[in-house]
Design a protein around this motif. Sequence first.
Motif, PDB file in Angstrom:
ATOM      1  N   ALA A  10       0.710  -1.053   0.058  1.00 48.31           N
ATOM      2  CA  ALA A  10      -0.278  -0.022   0.036  1.00 48.31           C
ATOM      3  C   ALA A  10       0.824   1.311   0.028  1.00 48.31           C
ATOM      4  O   ALA A  10       0.238   2.345  -0.584  1.00 48.31           O
ATOM      5  CB  ALA A  10      -0.743  -0.088   1.290  1.00 48.31           C
ATOM      6  N   THR A  11       2.041   1.107   0.422  1.00 48.32           N
ATOM      7  CA  THR A  11       2.899   2.279   0.703  1.00 48.32           C
ATOM      8  C   THR A  11       4.379   2.653  -0.251  1.00 48.32           C
ATOM      9  O   THR A  11       4.871   3.339  -0.048  1.00 48.32           O
ATOM     10  CB  THR A  11       3.419   2.664   2.336  1.00 48.32           C
ATOM     11  N   GLY A  12       4.434   1.420  -1.129  1.00 49.92           N
ATOM     12  CA  GLY A  12       5.624   1.290  -1.725  1.00 49.92           C
ATOM     13  C   GLY A  12       6.812   0.989  -0.924  1.00 49.92           C
ATOM     14  O   GLY A  12       8.088   1.037  -1.355  1.00 49.92           O
ATOM     15  N   ALA A  13       6.730   0.379   0.228  1.00 48.94           N
ATOM     16  CA  ALA A  13       7.954   0.083   0.979  1.00 48.94           C
ATOM     17  C   ALA A  13       8.338  -1.306   0.765  1.00 48.94           C
ATOM     18  O   ALA A  13       7.641  -2.105   0.123  1.00 48.94           O
ATOM     19  CB  ALA A  13       7.276   0.188   2.527  1.00 48.94           C
ATOM     20  N   THR A  14       9.456  -1.441   1.124  1.00 44.05           N
ATOM     21  CA  THR A  14      10.319  -2.823   1.198  1.00 44.05           C
ATOM     22  C   THR A  14      10.231  -3.595   2.409  1.00 44.05           C
ATOM     23  O   THR A  14      10.429  -2.990   3.486  1.00 44.05           O
ATOM     24  CB  THR A  14      11.678  -2.647   0.650  1.00 44.05           C
ATOM     25  N   ASN A  37       0.027  -4.250  19.224  1.00 41.98           N
ATOM     26  CA  ASN A  37       0.130  -5.234  18.067  1.00 41.98           C
ATOM     27  C   ASN A  37       1.020  -4.811  17.242  1.00 41.98           C
ATOM     28  O   ASN A  37       1.208  -3.603  16.671  1.00 41.98           O
ATOM     29  CB  ASN A  37      -1.189  -5.559  17.446  1.00 41.98           C
ATOM     30  N   LEU A  38       2.041  -5.718  16.667  1.00 46.92           N
ATOM     31  CA  LEU A  38       3.061  -5.195  15.703  1.00 46.92           C
ATOM     32  C   LEU A  38       2.750  -4.716  14.515  1.00 46.92           C
ATOM     33  O   LEU A  38       3.321  -3.590  14.155  1.00 46.92           O
ATOM     34  CB  LEU A  38       3.723  -6.764  15.375  1.00 46.92           C
ATOM     35  N   SER A  39       1.774  -5.277  13.889  1.00 48.29           N
ATOM     36  CA  SER A  39       1.059  -4.585  12.436  1.00 48.29           C
ATOM     37  C   SER A  39       0.711  -3.328  12.828  1.00 48.29           C
ATOM     38  O   SER A  39       0.796  -2.265  11.927  1.00 48.29           O
ATOM     39  CB  SER A  39       0.444  -5.740  11.754  1.00 48.29           C
ATOM     40  N   THR A  40       0.163  -3.006  13.919  1.00 49.92           N
ATOM     41  CA  THR A  40      -0.590  -1.723  14.255  1.00 49.92           C
ATOM     42  C   THR A  40       0.546  -0.606  14.310  1.00 49.92           C
ATOM     43  O   THR A  40       0.764   0.400  13.898  1.00 49.92           O
ATOM     44  CB  THR A  40      -1.403  -1.770  15.436  1.00 49.92           C
ATOM     45  N   ALA A  41       1.445  -1.117  15.069  1.00 54.97           N
ATOM     46  CA  ALA A  41       2.795  -0.210  15.292  1.00 54.97           C
ATOM     47  C   ALA A  41       3.473  -0.042  14.025  1.00 54.97           C
ATOM     48  O   ALA A  41       3.850   1.188  13.735  1.00 54.97           O
ATOM     49  CB  ALA A  41       4.058  -0.947  16.134  1.00 54.97           C
ATOM     50  N   ILE A  42       3.535  -0.850  13.131  1.00 55.60           N
ATOM     51  CA  ILE A  42       4.286  -0.672  11.778  1.00 55.60           C
ATOM     52  C   ILE A  42       3.531   0.297  11.060  1.00 55.60           C
ATOM     53  O   ILE A  42       3.800   1.374  10.599  1.00 55.60           O
ATOM     54  CB  ILE A  42       4.240  -1.965  10.890  1.00 55.60           C
ATOM     55  N   ALA A  43       2.133   0.263  11.153  1.00 53.67           N
ATOM     56  CA  ALA A  43       1.133   1.242  10.388  1.00 53.67           C
ATOM     57  C   ALA A  43       1.487   2.748  10.952  1.00 53.67           C
ATOM     58  O   ALA A  43       1.525   3.594  10.434  1.00 53.67           O
ATOM     59  CB  ALA A  43      -0.263   1.006  10.463  1.00 53.67           C
ATOM     60  N   ILE A  44       1.438   2.782  12.443  1.00 55.11           N
ATOM     61  CA  ILE A  44       1.732   4.157  13.062  1.00 55.11           C
ATOM     62  C   ILE A  44       2.791   4.763  12.583  1.00 55.11           C
ATOM     63  O   ILE A  44       2.747   5.831  12.102  1.00 55.11           O
ATOM     64  CB  ILE A  44       1.404   3.992  14.504  1.00 55.11           C
ATOM     65  N   VAL A  45       4.011   4.044  12.789  1.00 52.00           N
ATOM     66  CA  VAL A  45       5.244   4.740  12.325  1.00 52.00           C
ATOM     67  C   VAL A  45       5.436   4.877  10.888  1.00 52.00           C
ATOM     68  O   VAL A  45       5.695   5.824  10.425  1.00 52.00           O
ATOM     69  CB  VAL A  45       6.187   3.913  12.927  1.00 52.00           C
ATOM     70  N   LEU A  46       4.914   4.152  10.249  1.00 51.47           N
ATOM     71  CA  LEU A  46       5.195   3.970   8.604  1.00 51.47           C
ATOM     72  C   LEU A  46       4.337   5.088   8.049  1.00 51.47           C
ATOM     73  O   LEU A  46       4.866   5.962   7.287  1.00 51.47           O
ATOM     74  CB  LEU A  46       4.677   2.777   8.035  1.00 51.47           C
ATOM     75  N   PHE A  47       3.050   5.345   8.564  1.00 48.47           N
ATOM     76  CA  PHE A  47       2.341   6.633   7.923  1.00 48.47           C
ATOM     77  C   PHE A  47       2.798   7.884   8.370  1.00 48.47           C
ATOM     78  O   PHE A  47       2.665   9.084   7.832  1.00 48.47           O
ATOM     79  CB  PHE A  47       0.580   6.094   8.111  1.00 48.47           C
TER      80      PHE A  47
END
Length: 151
Positions: free
Chosen positions: A24-28, A133-143
Amino acid sequence: MFQIVLHNPEIPHNAGAAGRLSLATGATLHLIEPLGFSLDEKAVRRAGLDYWKEVDLHVWPSWENFLENLPAESRLFYLTTKTKHAHWDHQFEKGDYLVFGCETRGLPEPILHANPDRCLTIPMQENSTRSLNLSTAIAIVLFEGMRQVSS
C-alpha cells in the motif's frame, strides 16, 4: 519509500499485514530469520496472502547478514517501548529503515544498547498496555514517516 524490517517475527498474520502495508505504501519488507512460520507457497496460500508475490520482500538468514548488505548511507531506527523518544519527534527521510522486534520479546537488548540515539517509541497512556500489536505499530510509524516526507 521506506524499509520495514521485522527481526525474528513469530506470527504469520503480522508479517502478512506488514506485507499488505508494504504494498500500500511502496515500502520494502525485510524479514530477519529465524521466522516463527513458514513462507512456502502452501503456507502463504493457507494464510490467505494472495498478494504476497507482489510484496518487495527480502529474507535474511541473520541480523549480521542483513547489516553486512546495507548501503553505507542507510539510516536504521529501532522501535521499542524501552525509550522515551517519540517517533513523531524524529524527522524521517525516504529510504529509512524502520526496525521492529518479534512480538513476544521486542528487539534484542544488545541492538538497543548499541543504538540509543536511534531508538524510537510510540507514546501510549502510562500503565495502559505493555505494547501495541506489531502490525498496528508498523502502520503508525510508517504512515507518520510518509506524512513527513510528503509535506
